[in-house]
Design a protein around this motif. Structure first.
Motif, PDB file in Angstrom:
ATOM      1  N   GLY A  72      26.134  21.516  43.560  1.00 26.69           N
ATOM      2  CA  GLY A  72      26.616  21.457  42.193  1.00 26.69           C
ATOM      3  C   GLY A  72      27.052  22.774  41.602  1.00 26.69           C
ATOM      4  O   GLY A  72      27.424  22.839  40.435  1.00 26.69           O
ATOM      5  N   GLY A  73      27.032  23.853  42.388  1.00 29.09           N
ATOM      6  CA  GLY A  73      27.441  25.122  41.819  1.00 29.09           C
ATOM      7  C   GLY A  73      27.464  26.287  42.776  1.00 29.09           C
ATOM      8  O   GLY A  73      27.327  26.130  43.981  1.00 29.09           O
TER       9      GLY A  73
ATOM     10  N   GLU B  55      31.631  21.142  37.520  1.00 29.73           N
ATOM     11  CA  GLU B  55      31.731  19.754  37.084  1.00 29.73           C
ATOM     12  C   GLU B  55      33.161  19.283  37.296  1.00 29.73           C
ATOM     13  O   GLU B  55      34.095  19.891  36.757  1.00 29.73           O
ATOM     14  CB  GLU B  55      31.333  19.620  35.609  1.00 29.73           C
ATOM     15  N   ASP B  56      33.325  18.238  38.087  1.00 29.14           N
ATOM     16  CA  ASP B  56      34.656  17.696  38.384  1.00 29.14           C
ATOM     17  C   ASP B  56      35.601  18.765  38.923  1.00 29.14           C
ATOM     18  O   ASP B  56      36.779  18.827  38.554  1.00 29.14           O
ATOM     19  CB  ASP B  56      35.267  17.021  37.155  1.00 29.14           C
ATOM     20  N   GLY B  57      35.091  19.647  39.786  1.00 27.92           N
ATOM     21  CA  GLY B  57      35.911  20.679  40.414  1.00 27.92           C
ATOM     22  C   GLY B  57      36.251  21.861  39.524  1.00 27.92           C
ATOM     23  O   GLY B  57      37.075  22.692  39.888  1.00 27.92           O
ATOM     24  N   ILE B  58      35.613  21.955  38.364  1.00 25.55           N
ATOM     25  CA  ILE B  58      35.889  23.037  37.421  1.00 25.55           C
ATOM     26  C   ILE B  58      34.605  23.825  37.162  1.00 25.55           C
ATOM     27  O   ILE B  58      33.564  23.228  36.913  1.00 25.55           O
ATOM     28  CB  ILE B  58      36.385  22.474  36.060  1.00 25.55           C
TER      29      ILE B  58
ATOM     30  N   GLY C 278      32.132  21.013  46.451  1.00 21.56           N
ATOM     31  CA  GLY C 278      32.396  19.584  46.525  1.00 21.56           C
ATOM     32  C   GLY C 278      31.947  18.991  47.833  1.00 21.56           C
ATOM     33  O   GLY C 278      31.613  17.809  47.920  1.00 21.56           O
ATOM     34  N   ALA C 279      31.896  19.822  48.870  1.00 22.39           N
ATOM     35  CA  ALA C 279      31.483  19.353  50.188  1.00 22.39           C
ATOM     36  C   ALA C 279      29.986  19.504  50.420  1.00 22.39           C
ATOM     37  O   ALA C 279      29.480  19.133  51.465  1.00 22.39           O
ATOM     38  CB  ALA C 279      32.237  20.126  51.265  1.00 22.39           C
TER      39      ALA C 279
ATOM     40  N   PRO D 161      33.274  18.155  54.937  1.00 26.35           N
ATOM     41  CA  PRO D 161      32.944  19.436  55.556  1.00 26.35           C
ATOM     42  C   PRO D 161      34.059  20.459  55.356  1.00 26.35           C
ATOM     43  O   PRO D 161      35.220  20.115  55.293  1.00 26.35           O
ATOM     44  CB  PRO D 161      32.775  19.096  57.041  1.00 26.35           C
ATOM     45  N   VAL D 162      33.672  21.713  55.217  1.00 31.67           N
ATOM     46  CA  VAL D 162      34.620  22.793  55.002  1.00 31.67           C
ATOM     47  C   VAL D 162      34.413  23.834  56.088  1.00 31.67           C
ATOM     48  O   VAL D 162      33.286  24.174  56.431  1.00 31.67           O
ATOM     49  CB  VAL D 162      34.401  23.430  53.604  1.00 31.67           C
TER      50      VAL D 162
END
Length: 149
Positions: free
Chosen positions: A29-30, A51-54, A87-88, A94-95
């Motif tokens: 989450g961060g 949050e939501d990619g931001i 996000g992954a 996976p990244v």
């Protein structure tokens, strides 16, 4: 839309987000942002929640005290692979270490883009940038032609 377009910040904050020696650690989450530019970096370490990619919230005093995003939030936003990696964190995406996405052999290949179709059509034509037997960089880079020996 790029995450930076969804944040408000000053030019001063943008510059500091780019040139300060930030170190990043992921957590679900961060991102933990540590400012290595300070004499005591451990005293300048803050959590930025995504949050939501931001980068939505930072626990630093500046994020609460001033209008607009703090330098830590902006620093995370300009490093898109960090946002992708957060996000992954749940394991669904996976990244790779370089920020690229890891693919598996079972994933379907993406559809061809109009740009790929344009390149295919261009490959079938003579390149106007090539000079005689000496190819242009684009033709060498794409494997369409080789450098003469």
């Amino acid at each position: 839309m790029h995450p930076l377009q969804q944040l408000e910040f000053s030019t001063r904050v943008a510059k500091r987000a780019q040139y300060e020696a930030f170190e990043f650690s992921l957590f679900p989450g961060g991102v933990t942002v540590r400012n290595g530019s300070h004499a005591n970096p451990s005293e300048h370490e803050y959590l930025v929640r995504i949050e939501d990619g931001i980068p939505a919230v930072c626990e630093c005093p500046a994020d609460e005290r001033y209008d607009g995003a703090c330098k830590h939030r902006v620093a995370v936003a300009i490093r898109r692979p960090l946002l992708d990696a957060v996000g992954a964190a749940d394991g669904s995406q996976p990244v790779a270490a370089d920020g690229g996405r890891v693919t598996t052999p079972t994933e379907d290949k993406p559809e061809r883009s109009p740009l790929q179709d344009e390149r295919t059509a261009r490959d079938e034509e003579e390149c106007s940038e090539c000079i005689g037997e000496f190819p242009c960089w684009e033709c060498v880079r794409t494997g369409r032609r080789e450098l003469p020996e």
